[in-house]
Scaffold this active site. Structure first.
Site, mmCIF file in Angstrom:
data_model
loop_
_atom_site.group_PDB
_atom_site.id
_atom_site.type_symbol
_atom_site.label_atom_id
_atom_site.label_comp_id
_atom_site.label_asym_id
_atom_site.label_seq_id
_atom_site.Cartn_x
_atom_site.Cartn_y
_atom_site.Cartn_z
ATOM 1 C CG ASN A 143 -1.067 6.620 0.886
ATOM 2 O OD1 ASN A 143 -1.908 6.827 0.031
ATOM 3 N ND2 ASN A 143 -1.195 5.858 1.938
ATOM 4 C CG ASP B 178 -4.618 5.815 -3.614
ATOM 5 O OD1 ASP B 178 -4.878 5.331 -4.695
ATOM 6 O OD2 ASP B 178 -5.221 6.016 -2.381
ATOM 7 C CG ASP C 69 -10.233 8.799 -1.792
ATOM 8 O OD1 ASP C 69 -11.181 8.668 -2.854
ATOM 9 O OD2 ASP C 69 -9.293 8.181 -1.618
ATOM 10 N NE ARG D 262 -10.011 6.278 -4.520
ATOM 11 C CZ ARG D 262 -8.856 5.793 -4.298
ATOM 12 N NH1 ARG D 262 -8.078 5.243 -5.494
ATOM 13 N NH2 ARG D 262 -8.046 6.466 -3.373
ATOM 14 C CE1 TYR E 229 -3.062 3.123 0.642
ATOM 15 C CE2 TYR E 229 -2.791 2.499 2.845
ATOM 16 C CZ TYR E 229 -3.242 3.419 1.945
ATOM 17 O OH TYR E 229 -4.234 4.662 2.168
#
Lengths: 129, 129
Positions: free
Chosen positions: B34, B113, B84, B82, B32
């Site tokens: 960022n 992301d 968010d 997106r 993950y």
């Protein structure tokens, strides 16, 4: 051409800094949005912004990690993940980018790049005097 | 499930802050990332980071502007754009994001992301005392 081909050819023209070829893929009302900086409209604005910037480098290579497309050249969307690399002399700098391209009638109507402004500033800080 | 469905369901679980449901879509070695902050590995790290953060909000809605997928659940890629959105009391904050998801064997092995760290800090600055 497919949406994927349109974006790939456009990026190729950008990395050769051939703004005439690049602008041939842009709609008259194209929006070029660098998310953390701001947006501009029209091929002339893109060319007058990107051309002089690119011209300060000796070599440009935008590495496409992923590029996924949907739709047709009449109406399509292309998303990609890139490492935009620029060489000046012996030094490469790199900006990690995620791009969004909306296509209509065979031309790009939206080019939106997501990146971190701090990373941009680190990569492209003017050389110290 | 298709790669598109896996990502859509995963995002749905995140916005309900159901970390058990979300982690069911993550591979044991999921990364993950960022981009402007850093990367972590493993579903437990995702849950212990995202869960408490999400829990500080009253409502979460990640609006998917575009989502494009390729491949299969066995090996696929999903890119999305997106907004968010997070609500606390009467106030919504929004982070504009471009996401990259790599899928293998039906689970997400990479979630990356792209966003602007300055925009993140503006959106999520702690309330002044």
């Amino acid at each position: 051409m497919t949406p994927d081909q349109i974006v790939t050819e456009f990026i190729g023209a950008c990395t050769r800094n051939d703004m005439d070829a690049a602008c041939a893929y842009l709609a008259d009302d194209v929006v070029y949005d660098n998310v953390p900086i701001g947006a501009m409209t029209g091929p002339a604005a893109v060319a007058s912004t990107l051309g002089p910037f690119n011209a300060t480098f000796d070599e440009i290579d935008w590495v496409i990690h992923h590029q996924v497309a949907t739709g047709t050249a009449a109406e399509g969307v292309v998303l990609n993940e890139r490492a935009d690399r620029f060489r000046r002399g012996d030094t490469w700098v790199q900006l990690d980018v995620a791009g969004v391209f909306e296509i209509r009638d065979g031309r790009i109507t939206l080019w939106r790049d997501y990146f971190d402004i701090a990373a941009f500033q680190r990569a492209f800080a003017p050389p110290s005097a």
